[in-house]
Design a protein around this motif. Sequence first.
Motif, PDB file in Angstrom:
ATOM      1  N   THR A  98       0.838  -1.209   0.000  1.00 31.16           N
ATOM      2  CA  THR A  98       0.000   0.000   0.000  1.00 31.16           C
ATOM      3  C   THR A  98       0.867   1.250   0.000  1.00 31.16           C
ATOM      4  O   THR A  98       0.571   2.242  -0.688  1.00 31.16           O
ATOM      5  CB  THR A  98      -0.930   0.003   1.224  1.00 31.16           C
ATOM      6  OG1 THR A  98      -1.745  -1.186   1.205  1.00 31.16           O
ATOM      7  CG2 THR A  98      -1.836   1.228   1.214  1.00 31.16           C
ATOM      8  N   ALA A  99       1.963   1.229   0.771  1.00 27.58           N
ATOM      9  CA  ALA A  99       2.880   2.371   0.793  1.00 27.58           C
ATOM     10  C   ALA A  99       3.535   2.574  -0.568  1.00 27.58           C
ATOM     11  O   ALA A  99       3.664   3.715  -1.050  1.00 27.58           O
ATOM     12  CB  ALA A  99       3.942   2.150   1.877  1.00 27.58           C
ATOM     13  N   ILE A 100       3.930   1.474  -1.226  1.00 30.23           N
ATOM     14  CA  ILE A 100       4.535   1.575  -2.558  1.00 30.23           C
ATOM     15  C   ILE A 100       3.527   2.145  -3.559  1.00 30.23           C
ATOM     16  O   ILE A 100       3.848   3.016  -4.379  1.00 30.23           O
ATOM     17  CB  ILE A 100       5.047   0.202  -3.007  1.00 30.23           C
ATOM     18  CG1 ILE A 100       6.241  -0.224  -2.151  1.00 30.23           C
ATOM     19  CG2 ILE A 100       5.448   0.232  -4.481  1.00 30.23           C
ATOM     20  CD1 ILE A 100       6.720  -1.629  -2.420  1.00 30.23           C
ATOM     21  N   ALA A 134       1.829  10.126  -4.662  1.00 28.34           N
ATOM     22  CA  ALA A 134       2.960  11.062  -4.597  1.00 28.34           C
ATOM     23  C   ALA A 134       3.680  11.204  -5.938  1.00 28.34           C
ATOM     24  O   ALA A 134       4.534  12.083  -6.092  1.00 28.34           O
ATOM     25  CB  ALA A 134       3.953  10.608  -3.528  1.00 28.34           C
ATOM     26  N   GLU A 135       3.358  10.334  -6.893  1.00 25.42           N
ATOM     27  CA  GLU A 135       3.881  10.379  -8.263  1.00 25.42           C
ATOM     28  C   GLU A 135       5.403  10.267  -8.315  1.00 25.42           C
ATOM     29  O   GLU A 135       6.075  10.966  -9.067  1.00 25.42           O
ATOM     30  CB  GLU A 135       3.414  11.651  -8.984  1.00 25.42           C
ATOM     31  CG  GLU A 135       1.898  11.705  -9.164  1.00 25.42           C
ATOM     32  CD  GLU A 135       1.463  12.923  -9.957  1.00 25.42           C
ATOM     33  OE1 GLU A 135       2.303  13.810 -10.185  1.00 25.42           O
ATOM     34  OE2 GLU A 135       0.283  12.973 -10.348  1.00 25.42           O
ATOM     35  N   TYR A 136       5.956   9.397  -7.485  1.00 26.10           N
ATOM     36  CA  TYR A 136       7.373   9.045  -7.598  1.00 26.10           C
ATOM     37  C   TYR A 136       7.565   8.155  -8.828  1.00 26.10           C
ATOM     38  O   TYR A 136       6.664   7.428  -9.225  1.00 26.10           O
ATOM     39  CB  TYR A 136       7.822   8.257  -6.370  1.00 26.10           C
ATOM     40  CG  TYR A 136       8.435   9.109  -5.273  1.00 26.10           C
ATOM     41  CD1 TYR A 136       9.798   9.379  -5.257  1.00 26.10           C
ATOM     42  CD2 TYR A 136       7.654   9.611  -4.243  1.00 26.10           C
ATOM     43  CE1 TYR A 136      10.366  10.129  -4.240  1.00 26.10           C
ATOM     44  CE2 TYR A 136       8.212  10.365  -3.226  1.00 26.10           C
ATOM     45  CZ  TYR A 136       9.566  10.624  -3.228  1.00 26.10           C
ATOM     46  OH  TYR A 136      10.134  11.374  -2.225  1.00 26.10           O
ATOM     47  N   ASN A 137       8.759   8.208  -9.415  1.00 24.00           N
ATOM     48  CA  ASN A 137       9.118   7.166 -10.371  1.00 24.00           C
ATOM     49  C   ASN A 137      10.117   6.226  -9.704  1.00 24.00           C
ATOM     50  O   ASN A 137      10.654   6.515  -8.625  1.00 24.00           O
ATOM     51  CB  ASN A 137       9.677   7.746 -11.679  1.00 24.00           C
ATOM     52  CG  ASN A 137      10.936   8.555 -11.464  1.00 24.00           C
ATOM     53  OD1 ASN A 137      11.909   8.062 -10.894  1.00 24.00           O
ATOM     54  ND2 ASN A 137      10.927   9.800 -11.921  1.00 24.00           N
ATOM     55  N   LEU A 138      10.375   5.088 -10.325  1.00 29.01           N
ATOM     56  CA  LEU A 138      11.137   4.031  -9.679  1.00 29.01           C
ATOM     57  C   LEU A 138      12.563   4.467  -9.352  1.00 29.01           C
ATOM     58  O   LEU A 138      13.056   4.238  -8.233  1.00 29.01           O
ATOM     59  CB  LEU A 138      11.164   2.782 -10.566  1.00 29.01           C
ATOM     60  CG  LEU A 138      11.909   1.572 -10.005  1.00 29.01           C
ATOM     61  CD1 LEU A 138      11.279   1.115  -8.696  1.00 29.01           C
ATOM     62  CD2 LEU A 138      11.931   0.438 -11.026  1.00 29.01           C
ATOM     63  N   VAL A 139      13.235   5.118 -10.286  1.00 33.08           N
ATOM     64  CA  VAL A 139      14.629   5.520 -10.065  1.00 33.08           C
ATOM     65  C   VAL A 139      14.720   6.519  -8.922  1.00 33.08           C
ATOM     66  O   VAL A 139      15.569   6.405  -8.015  1.00 33.08           O
ATOM     67  CB  VAL A 139      15.234   6.098 -11.357  1.00 33.08           C
ATOM     68  CG1 VAL A 139      16.643   6.613 -11.096  1.00 33.08           C
ATOM     69  CG2 VAL A 139      15.245   5.045 -12.457  1.00 33.08           C
ATOM     70  N   THR A 140      13.852   7.519  -8.921  1.00 36.54           N
ATOM     71  CA  THR A 140      13.855   8.529  -7.857  1.00 36.54           C
ATOM     72  C   THR A 140      13.587   7.897  -6.499  1.00 36.54           C
ATOM     73  O   THR A 140      14.246   8.220  -5.506  1.00 36.54           O
ATOM     74  CB  THR A 140      12.807   9.607  -8.156  1.00 36.54           C
ATOM     75  OG1 THR A 140      13.058  10.178  -9.438  1.00 36.54           O
ATOM     76  CG2 THR A 140      12.840  10.695  -7.104  1.00 36.54           C
ATOM     77  N   LEU A 141      12.616   6.975  -6.450  1.00 34.24           N
ATOM     78  CA  LEU A 141      12.280   6.330  -5.189  1.00 34.24           C
ATOM     79  C   LEU A 141      13.449   5.509  -4.655  1.00 34.24           C
ATOM     80  O   LEU A 141      13.786   5.580  -3.467  1.00 34.24           O
ATOM     81  CB  LEU A 141      11.054   5.431  -5.382  1.00 34.24           C
ATOM     82  CG  LEU A 141      10.603   4.647  -4.146  1.00 34.24           C
ATOM     83  CD1 LEU A 141      10.188   5.594  -3.028  1.00 34.24           C
ATOM     84  CD2 LEU A 141       9.454   3.706  -4.502  1.00 34.24           C
ATOM     85  N   LEU A 142      14.092   4.731  -5.531  1.00 31.54           N
ATOM     86  CA  LEU A 142      15.224   3.915  -5.091  1.00 31.54           C
ATOM     87  C   LEU A 142      16.381   4.778  -4.616  1.00 31.54           C
ATOM     88  O   LEU A 142      17.036   4.469  -3.615  1.00 31.54           O
ATOM     89  CB  LEU A 142      15.676   2.999  -6.235  1.00 31.54           C
ATOM     90  CG  LEU A 142      14.696   1.883  -6.627  1.00 31.54           C
ATOM     91  CD1 LEU A 142      15.251   1.096  -7.809  1.00 31.54           C
ATOM     92  CD2 LEU A 142      14.442   0.946  -5.449  1.00 31.54           C
ATOM     93  N   CYS A 143      16.656   5.865  -5.341  1.00 30.81           N
ATOM     94  CA  CYS A 143      17.748   6.755  -4.940  1.00 30.81           C
ATOM     95  C   CYS A 143      17.460   7.415  -3.595  1.00 30.81           C
ATOM     96  O   CYS A 143      18.333   7.476  -2.712  1.00 30.81           O
ATOM     97  CB  CYS A 143      17.987   7.815  -6.008  1.00 30.81           C
ATOM     98  SG  CYS A 143      18.680   7.160  -7.546  1.00 30.81           S
ATOM     99  N   PHE A 173      15.470   6.332  -1.244  1.00 35.37           N
ATOM    100  CA  PHE A 173      15.504   5.298  -0.212  1.00 35.37           C
ATOM    101  C   PHE A 173      16.950   4.957   0.167  1.00 35.37           C
ATOM    102  O   PHE A 173      17.280   4.809   1.355  1.00 35.37           O
ATOM    103  CB  PHE A 173      14.774   4.053  -0.699  1.00 35.37           C
ATOM    104  CG  PHE A 173      14.811   2.904   0.269  1.00 35.37           C
ATOM    105  CD1 PHE A 173      13.976   2.895   1.374  1.00 35.37           C
ATOM    106  CD2 PHE A 173      15.689   1.837   0.081  1.00 35.37           C
ATOM    107  CE1 PHE A 173      14.016   1.847   2.283  1.00 35.37           C
ATOM    108  CE2 PHE A 173      15.730   0.784   0.987  1.00 35.37           C
ATOM    109  CZ  PHE A 173      14.888   0.784   2.090  1.00 35.37           C
ATOM    110  N   ALA A 174      17.810   4.834  -0.843  1.00 38.17           N
ATOM    111  CA  ALA A 174      19.220   4.524  -0.573  1.00 38.17           C
ATOM    112  C   ALA A 174      19.900   5.657   0.191  1.00 38.17           C
ATOM    113  O   ALA A 174      20.671   5.420   1.136  1.00 38.17           O
ATOM    114  CB  ALA A 174      19.949   4.253  -1.888  1.00 38.17           C
TER     115      ALA A 174
END
Length: 226
Positions: free
Chosen positions: A60-62, A69-78, A80-81
């Motif tokens: 649900t958070a993802i 929130a309209e994150y994209n995958l690369v932005t979210l991973l960066c 988070f890291a």
Amino acid sequence: MAHKHNALILSDSDDEISKTQATILTRDKPIHEILGGGKVADVLLWRDRNVSAALLLGMTAIWFLFEVAEYNLVTLLCHFAITSMLALYLWSIAADILKRDGPQFLENILQESLFQDLGFILHRRLNQILRLLLHISSGTDLPTFLLIVVSLYVLSVIGTFFSFVNLLYIGFLCIQTLPIAYDRHEEEINNLFGHIIVDLRKKYRRFKKTYVNKIPRGPVKEKKTS
């Protein structure tokens, strides 16, 4: 007399349909084994409530991050890291200042068995689905073939109104809710689908009798025997 004959035919048809319904709804294995058994089946059937609830909250958070929130995958991973590395760095600095133990890291963070189990289950289920689709496409069961084609078309239409992430999340919710709902209300669900199957087969028999059987066919040629 004709009405009695037709009623007898319909009665026989109903008996045959009921036997077919019983055959379709009968299963030799419990639903836990059908789902593959082990930890995955426990999670899907909510036998390990903590893991199931954590997985649901995580998905649900993802979904919220990608769709709301309209994150994209690369932005979210960066992000988070970066957040994880900053937290670990501050923890290490604080541990040195306070003379405490710093963060301890495992040699194997992700267990290999987890990916092996997931790969085995996906491989087996995909093979089962492909074999089922090939069997249905062979023309042995026309009602089921038409039902699958219509269902896939309806799914394709639904897909035009939802993004890929929304479809994945809806599918995940179905996976998390339908097995446990069926496990708890098996008899009621079987009765519901049984009536649906009987109704579809009755309509197909009427369609076949009214239209398909009236299609003119050429004479069947006898095979020459050598």
